[in-house]
Design a protein around this motif. Structure first.
Motif, mmCIF file in Angstrom:
data_model
loop_
_atom_site.group_PDB
_atom_site.id
_atom_site.type_symbol
_atom_site.label_atom_id
_atom_site.label_comp_id
_atom_site.label_asym_id
_atom_site.label_seq_id
_atom_site.Cartn_x
_atom_site.Cartn_y
_atom_site.Cartn_z
ATOM 1 N N TYR A 39 45.101 60.950 77.820
ATOM 2 C CA TYR A 39 45.053 60.336 76.496
ATOM 3 C C TYR A 39 45.690 61.302 75.496
ATOM 4 O O TYR A 39 45.410 62.508 75.526
ATOM 5 N N TYR A 94 43.387 55.156 73.808
ATOM 6 C CA TYR A 94 43.866 54.390 74.953
ATOM 7 C C TYR A 94 44.553 55.294 75.968
ATOM 8 O O TYR A 94 45.273 56.238 75.610
ATOM 9 N N GLN A 95 44.339 54.962 77.220
ATOM 10 C CA GLN A 95 44.943 55.738 78.305
ATOM 11 C C GLN A 95 46.466 55.638 78.237
ATOM 12 O O GLN A 95 47.026 54.596 77.875
ATOM 13 N N THR A 96 47.131 56.743 78.564
ATOM 14 C CA THR A 96 48.586 56.778 78.549
ATOM 15 C C THR A 96 49.101 57.424 79.823
ATOM 16 O O THR A 96 48.347 58.073 80.557
ATOM 17 N N LYS A 148 39.291 54.079 69.383
ATOM 18 C CA LYS A 148 40.544 53.373 69.694
ATOM 19 C C LYS A 148 41.515 54.311 70.416
ATOM 20 O O LYS A 148 42.677 54.466 70.042
ATOM 21 N N THR A 191 36.291 53.671 73.110
ATOM 22 C CA THR A 191 36.389 52.372 72.448
ATOM 23 C C THR A 191 36.266 52.525 70.930
ATOM 24 O O THR A 191 37.074 51.972 70.170
#
Length: 236
Positions: free
Chosen positions: A14, A213-215, A211, A208
């Motif tokens: 992330y 998000y996995q990358t 906000k 969550t």
């Protein structure tokens, strides 16, 4: 020290803003603490073929990919121990084979193409890899500052924060200072969640809320793509 190590785990990545990192650190406080190494300055020498076959294949996102590097967690002298690592990834699962050798021994074996002076399954795997892809060359030196966190109670869930990620294509020495071209934007942090099972519910909730998000982010892959874009790689 354990002179041979094998890992099998998931590694989720992330990219965080300063505010997101602060949130994660706050949420982690009741559950995790800095490991015994604290903040370390990691140095890596990545090896590849003359035409960068390994990283080009990796960037194609195949089901199976592999890379080879020599790593240290501080500036080391010629006789200090370093890690020779063969890292493989198959269907999102990371497998790492690692040996400990003096820096001058490891570098000499790679430079001359001779076998590693260790008789073990891991040494055989690394030597086979080197033979299969020969000749291999040092292609990118990567360094970064890492904070690693371990659970307060039993468990294999770990969190690392990498900052000041730098790369260069010269002066391949694990004794050297940290310098090179940055890979991250100012203020960015690369967070990795490492686990052989699932992510704790408290961490999932924090991702969550923040906000986050996995990358997909490969340090070596990003360095290679930067070099390619800047014309720093010329194929014969």
């Amino acid at each position: 020290m354990n002179y041979q190590t094998t890992f099998k785990r998931y590694e989720l990545k992330y990219l965080l803003t300063p505010a997101q990192k602060a949130l994660i650190l706050q949420v982690m406080q009741p559950h995790m603490a800095l490991d015994r190494y604290g903040r370390t300055a990691i140095r890596n020498i990545y090896f590849d073929t003359e035409n960068f076959r390994l990283i080009r294949r990796s960037l194609e996102k195949p089901a199976y990919k592999e890379k080879l590097r020599i790593r240290s967690y501080r500036a080391v002298g010629p006789c200090d121990d370093v890690f020779v690592e063969l890292k493989k990834k198959y269907r999102s699962v990371v497998y790492k084979r690692r040996l400990v050798l003096p820096q001058n021994t490891a570098i000499s074996c790679f430079r001359t193409g001779t076998s590693l002076p260790v008789h073990s399954q891991i040494a055989s795997e690394i030597d086979y890899f080197r033979s299969y892809y020969q000749p291999l060359f040092p292609t990118v030196f990567l360094s970064y500052e890492r904070e690693a966190y371990a659970p307060l109670e039993d468990g294999d869930f770990r969190v690392t924060f990498d900052e000041n990620i730098l790369y260069r294509t010269h002066h391949f020495s694990l004794s050297s200072e940290l310098r090179g071209t940055p890979l991250l934007s100012p203020g960015q942090t690369l967070m990795e969640l490492k686990t052989s099972g699932g992510i704790p519910l408290w961490m999932s909730h924090a991702l969550t809320v923040g906000k986050i998000y996995q990358t997909s982010f490969s340090k070596y892959g990003s360095a290679y793509q930067n070099l390619l874009a800047q014309g720093g790689i010329q194929y014969a």
